[in-house]
Design an enzyme around this catalytic site. Sequence first.
Site, PDB file in Angstrom:
ATOM      1  N   ASP A 101      33.024  40.620  36.945  1.00 38.26           N
ATOM      2  CA  ASP A 101      33.745  39.788  37.918  1.00 38.26           C
ATOM      3  C   ASP A 101      35.261  39.877  37.790  1.00 38.26           C
ATOM      4  O   ASP A 101      35.988  39.123  38.424  1.00 38.26           O
ATOM      5  CB  ASP A 101      33.301  38.333  37.806  1.00 38.26           C
ATOM      6  N   GLU A 102      35.757  40.802  36.972  1.00 41.06           N
ATOM      7  CA  GLU A 102      37.207  40.972  36.827  1.00 41.06           C
ATOM      8  C   GLU A 102      37.572  42.447  36.796  1.00 41.06           C
ATOM      9  O   GLU A 102      36.835  43.263  36.245  1.00 41.06           O
ATOM     10  CB  GLU A 102      37.718  40.299  35.546  1.00 41.06           C
TER      11      GLU A 102
END
Length: 408
Positions: A101-102
């Site tokens: 998610d990053e």
Amino acid sequence: MLNRFFASVECVKRRLNPLEAYLVVMSNAERAGGLVLAATPKMKSVHHIKTGSRMYELPTWDEPIIIAPPRMKLYLKVNAMIQAIFRRYVPAEFIHVYSIDECFLDITGSHLLFGSTDEIVRKIQRDILEELRLYVTVGIGDNPLLAKLALDNVAKNRPDGIAEWRYEDVPETIWKIKHLEDVCGIGHRTAAHLKRMGIFSMYQLSQTPLPVLKSAMGVIGEQLYYHAHGLDYSRLNEKYVPVNKSYGKSQILEKDYHVPAEVEIVIREMVEEVAMRLRQNHVDTSVIHLSVGYSKYSIKKGFSHQAKIPSTNSSHALIPYFLELFRRYDEREPVRSIAISCGKITLKAGLQLNLFEDVNRTLNHEQLEVTVDKIRMRYGFKSLMHASSLLNGATGLKRSEMVGGHKG
């Protein structure tokens, strides 16, 4: 960063607004100790439920809460779609995936095509929202460290999800961070070490002489000193691929194993997976390590032992060595966790034989394992498994359908 990625994806699949829905992604929801892997913003702000919360902490008196089982294959698919959007604006070599998610993007070379930093950021946010209905928060900085700190400490709490930290802002940004644990790279143990030195904030860390930090903490102390001043010289297009010093695998069993034969089945399955990785990377191991943890109800903790072996990457050769370690040191206590590793890694130079081996048989084993590897890589690990994986205690079949330890 994608806001509560797993939970957001589940909301989108249900045609819900991720910012308004009450939803958690939870593994083992049938148990009171089921673990929350992700929660929507409403769950955190209203019910104080976040990643790491447990099933028994969920309220039952208020709004109906949606409990979604994890679908790791779906999340990886959505992540690939997001990466494709990134590549519209940035070459692949200037993208560094930090986690599912990053992601870090170096947009230095994209300005002539797509405009200012702010314009590029908002275009990416817009594309992801319009095409995938996911909200994105963004940290902007002169280097990856500043961008990450801006994201973690400010962007997540802003309506537009954007924060920008520059070198000249360090006294008013990094030095104002009160809790050491709010800085990436500083965990609880590192923070405790710093506090024992009388350092309780990033400002105090920045004012501590470099020789003092380096003497007390080595290379980590030097890195922390530079980070406290906002310095990070890493370049996203300069990839560093470390050489593996060992290959391993571990798992916590779903129940206590009281039968040694069932433990041995699990060890066999784990060794096969690790040996396959050794062969894929064309390396051999000459040191093996086995750790076994006993049940929390046992008066003994378990054991951890290693052994030197002839250099090999063969499943056929490795399995007996691991089983010998287990049989030698097992104290007939119920087993709850197993970890194996292969160390002293060397590049495979060729097939080593001794005078007492059947040459043809050894070659046949090697060729068979290579063939099995190819089939498993194409059709999945469960496409070819030993019959023992159908016996009580085996976990290989079930785990082959998981991604990241969760149901795919």
